[in-house]
Design a protein around this motif. Sequence first.
Motif, PDB file in Angstrom:
ATOM      1  N   ASN A  46       0.985  -1.056   0.119  1.00  0.00           N
ATOM      2  CA  ASN A  46       0.209  -0.012  -0.070  1.00  0.00           C
ATOM      3  C   ASN A  46       0.969   1.200   0.034  1.00  0.00           C
ATOM      4  OD1 ASN A  46      -2.402   1.688   0.077  1.00  0.00           O
ATOM      5  ND2 ASN A  46      -3.514  -0.015   1.115  1.00  0.00           N
ATOM      6  N   GLY A  47       0.488   2.391  -0.014  1.00  0.00           N
ATOM      7  CA  GLY A  47       1.290   3.511  -0.038  1.00  0.00           C
ATOM      8  C   GLY A  47       0.144   4.901   0.167  1.00  0.00           C
ATOM      9  N   VAL A  48       0.825   5.926   0.448  1.00  0.00           N
ATOM     10  CA  VAL A  48      -0.023   7.194   0.624  1.00  0.00           C
ATOM     11  C   VAL A  48       0.822   8.246  -0.089  1.00  0.00           C
ATOM     12  CG1 VAL A  48       1.271   7.311   2.825  1.00  0.00           C
ATOM     13  CG2 VAL A  48      -0.637   8.623   2.300  1.00  0.00           C
ATOM     14  N   LYS A  49      -0.010   9.351  -0.494  1.00  0.00           N
ATOM     15  CA  LYS A  49       0.640  10.373  -1.217  1.00  0.00           C
ATOM     16  C   LYS A  49      -0.271  11.607  -0.899  1.00  0.00           C
ATOM     17  CE  LYS A  49      -0.380   9.926  -5.704  1.00  0.00           C
ATOM     18  NZ  LYS A  49      -0.021   9.555  -7.127  1.00  0.00           N
ATOM     19  N   LEU A  50       0.400  12.696  -0.576  1.00  0.00           N
ATOM     20  CA  LEU A  50      -0.244  13.901  -0.308  1.00  0.00           C
ATOM     21  C   LEU A  50      -0.372  14.672  -1.637  1.00  0.00           C
ATOM     22  CD1 LEU A  50       0.306  13.171   2.546  1.00  0.00           C
ATOM     23  CD2 LEU A  50       0.721  15.541   3.215  1.00  0.00           C
ATOM     24  N   VAL A  51      -1.580  15.343  -1.845  1.00  0.00           N
ATOM     25  CA  VAL A  51      -1.813  16.110  -2.846  1.00  0.00           C
ATOM     26  C   VAL A  51      -1.965  17.801  -2.300  1.00  0.00           C
ATOM     27  CG1 VAL A  51      -3.563  16.635  -4.463  1.00  0.00           C
ATOM     28  CG2 VAL A  51      -3.511  14.153  -3.831  1.00  0.00           C
ATOM     29  N   ASP A  52      -1.106  18.542  -3.229  1.00  0.00           N
ATOM     30  CA  ASP A  52      -0.881  19.854  -2.764  1.00  0.00           C
ATOM     31  C   ASP A  52      -2.340  20.712  -3.257  1.00  0.00           C
ATOM     32  OD1 ASP A  52       0.776  20.571  -1.126  1.00  0.00           O
ATOM     33  OD2 ASP A  52       2.281  21.452  -2.674  1.00  0.00           O
ATOM     34  N   PRO A  53      -2.341  22.192  -2.950  1.00  0.00           N
ATOM     35  CA  PRO A  53      -3.803  22.797  -3.218  1.00  0.00           C
ATOM     36  C   PRO A  53      -4.284  22.741  -4.713  1.00  0.00           C
ATOM     37  CG  PRO A  53      -2.399  23.986  -1.634  1.00  0.00           C
ATOM     38  CD  PRO A  53      -1.434  22.767  -2.199  1.00  0.00           C
ATOM     39  N   LEU A  54      -3.259  22.954  -5.777  1.00  0.00           N
ATOM     40  CA  LEU A  54      -3.799  22.862  -7.028  1.00  0.00           C
ATOM     41  C   LEU A  54      -3.726  21.648  -7.639  1.00  0.00           C
ATOM     42  CD1 LEU A  54      -1.891  26.166  -7.937  1.00  0.00           C
ATOM     43  CD2 LEU A  54      -4.271  25.990  -7.384  1.00  0.00           C
ATOM     44  N   GLY A  55      -4.001  20.761  -6.699  1.00  0.00           N
ATOM     45  CA  GLY A  55      -4.033  19.138  -7.204  1.00  0.00           C
ATOM     46  C   GLY A  55      -2.606  18.566  -7.514  1.00  0.00           C
ATOM     47  N   GLU A  56      -1.597  19.433  -7.341  1.00  0.00           N
ATOM     48  CA  GLU A  56      -0.175  18.971  -7.700  1.00  0.00           C
ATOM     49  C   GLU A  56       0.173  17.943  -6.781  1.00  0.00           C
ATOM     50  OE1 GLU A  56       0.536  23.306  -8.460  1.00  0.00           O
ATOM     51  OE2 GLU A  56       2.160  22.344  -9.751  1.00  0.00           O
ATOM     52  N   MET A  57       1.673  17.324  -6.967  1.00  0.00           N
ATOM     53  CA  MET A  57       2.065  16.538  -6.147  1.00  0.00           C
ATOM     54  C   MET A  57       2.782  17.594  -4.765  1.00  0.00           C
ATOM     55  SD  MET A  57       1.867  13.507  -7.175  1.00  0.00           S
ATOM     56  CE  MET A  57       1.256  13.011  -8.700  1.00  0.00           C
ATOM     57  N   LEU A  58       2.910  17.120  -3.730  1.00  0.00           N
ATOM     58  CA  LEU A  58       3.563  17.948  -2.839  1.00  0.00           C
ATOM     59  C   LEU A  58       4.889  18.459  -3.155  1.00  0.00           C
ATOM     60  CD1 LEU A  58       2.939  18.340   0.192  1.00  0.00           C
ATOM     61  CD2 LEU A  58       4.370  16.264   0.758  1.00  0.00           C
ATOM     62  N   THR A  59       5.295  19.618  -2.390  1.00  0.00           N
ATOM     63  CA  THR A  59       6.342  20.050  -2.946  1.00  0.00           C
ATOM     64  C   THR A  59       7.708  19.651  -2.215  1.00  0.00           C
ATOM     65  OG1 THR A  59       6.530  21.854  -1.011  1.00  0.00           O
ATOM     66  CG2 THR A  59       5.632  22.462  -3.003  1.00  0.00           C
ATOM     67  N   SER A  60       8.774  19.762  -2.732  1.00  0.00           N
ATOM     68  CA  SER A  60      10.044  19.116  -2.069  1.00  0.00           C
ATOM     69  C   SER A  60      10.363  19.078  -0.874  1.00  0.00           C
ATOM     70  CB  SER A  60      11.263  19.485  -3.142  1.00  0.00           C
ATOM     71  OG  SER A  60      11.032  19.479  -4.164  1.00  0.00           O
ATOM     72  N   ALA A  61      10.362  20.658  -0.100  1.00  0.00           N
ATOM     73  CA  ALA A  61      10.587  20.814   1.193  1.00  0.00           C
ATOM     74  C   ALA A  61       9.690  19.716   2.160  1.00  0.00           C
ATOM     75  CB  ALA A  61      10.328  21.953   1.725  1.00  0.00           C
ATOM     76  N   TRP A  62       8.245  19.749   1.717  1.00  0.00           N
ATOM     77  CA  TRP A  62       7.482  18.887   2.654  1.00  0.00           C
ATOM     78  C   TRP A  62       7.603  17.621   2.366  1.00  0.00           C
ATOM     79  CZ3 TRP A  62       3.651  20.593   6.256  1.00  0.00           C
ATOM     80  CH2 TRP A  62       3.545  21.991   6.250  1.00  0.00           C
ATOM     81  N   GLU A  63       8.074  17.200   1.237  1.00  0.00           N
ATOM     82  CA  GLU A  63       8.548  15.646   1.117  1.00  0.00           C
ATOM     83  C   GLU A  63       9.627  15.474   1.950  1.00  0.00           C
ATOM     84  OE1 GLU A  63       7.835  15.013  -3.670  1.00  0.00           O
ATOM     85  OE2 GLU A  63       9.930  14.528  -2.710  1.00  0.00           O
TER      86      GLU A  63
END
Length: 529
Positions: A71-88
């Motif tokens: 399984n896995g998990v992924k965060l989605v940023d405000p404009l539907g984009e992938m999470l920014t690097s710092a937050w990764e």
Amino acid sequence: MDFEAVAKYSALHLKPAGLSLQYGTAGFRTKAGHLDHVMYRMGMLAVLRSRQTKSTIGVMVTASHNPEEDNGVKLVDPLGEMLTSAWEEYATCLANAEEQEIQSILTEICQKEAVKLNQRASVFIGRDTRPSSEKLSQSVIDGVSALGGQYHDYGLITTPQLHYMVFCQNTQEHYGKATVEGYYQKLSKAFVELTKQASSSGDDQMCLKIDCANGIGALKLKEMERYLPKKLLIHLYNDGTKEKLNHLCGADFVKVHQKPPLGLEIKPNERCCSFDGDADRIVYYYNDTAGHFHLVDGDKIATLISTFIKELLIKIGQTLKMAVVQTAYANGSSTRYLEETMKVPVHCTKTGVKHLHHKAQEFDIGVYFEANGHGTVLFSKAAEEKIRHMAKEEKENQKRDAAKMLENTIDLINQTVGDAISDMLVIEAILALKGLTVQQWDAIYTDLPNRQLKVKVADRRVIDTTDAERRAVTPPGLQEKIDELVKKYRLSRAFVRPSGTEDVVRVYSEADTQENADSLAHEVSLAVY
Ligand code: NG1
Ligand code: ZN
């Protein structure tokens, strides 16, 4: 922050000792049994990101094309984009923290990112059909609750649908309604409008067999069917009622093995496609009359879509800048065809959707696809406004009609992320409009024979790459060896890179014949050991 609540919930989601994971190109991914604490902590991180951006953040529980047990998990940023690097990086740090470190890490993130603790937080949650996903998404909810965030649980939903919901919500529903019905309505309306403009082939039926990888795509297509016009005849296979998710089926299986999925019988020249486990990838294929299998992959999808758009741009007479973005896995023939025949600029980025997405944002129209079938089209705000204006106001009929087609294409495509359902509808519409069969589409150019292999090594991180992952800089000597091997074959190319989602090194090769591509890949994989 209510550290008492954090401690109380943390005790329910303890981290297994010694486990260390990294937020990679697809978020966290591993055996489902190792992910409970990660889900809980990502719920907390989503709350902080939401407070910082004053927007809704998405959390998707899925391991896409990987085995059902993962399984896995992924965060989605405000404009539907992938999470920014710092937050990764924060994600990796928080996921690997020992229990007693959690509070200080949360505090540190808040300080570094100026997160206001009294700010309202909103998190959208979705999950795929894996047996482990329901419980894991409950752990995400615990994380959101521990930090006092609000959430909306969409339950079973495709990854691109969740990205869509997040974007709709954060643009005050300017992009569409943040409900699955809203998604079906927007896409089906655009599809009907677009295919209306197909002149002669307008009333012809569009027949398509879909392998749903035994995943969420089947559920969502069944829901959507009543919104779609009758002339689109879709037949669903591997709908999850009998077999295991992704097992010997789905887009990844078909692409990697270059053969049809189990559970779908193909008659000669029938148009077929496969979704992956969370319905963000799609590949097409067919068997010819001699029974030979032909794969029509992400590169051919990018070619079809960019050709269609380019022809419309010529018709409307606007000089909007369009480019295609690919990765090192793009077939050499596709790059050549796009650059030399279509005169479309092509750019290569590192593997991983966010790299392609960011590059594509640099153009008025950026078409990006990974060879594996993940991709979409991005329209800049200015391009979109120009097209919408022309579709309404343009006096010349021909130009106005072309602008309308582009407008409907904009509405049909999910601009937040690659989306198998939306891409499928775009492709079906283009084939109908251009009166193309799947064979004619496939014949646009001929793929160079290629091979992808996985190699298990002690530590895949010893391989470091450059030039959009096409050259290895470490370990010393490896690239030189690959160069030597490549020289032995005609029309050849090969590269190695550590996977971001599996504990393997991936090897890719191309050559003049399948035999040579296979043997080059084999020789390169020996050099990796
Ligand atoms: P890795 O495991 O890093 O190769 C794979 C795919 C990517 C992308 C991610 C995310 C290939 C060769 N790689 O990445 O394209 O889809 O998974 O799911 O297909
Ligand atoms: Zn996927």
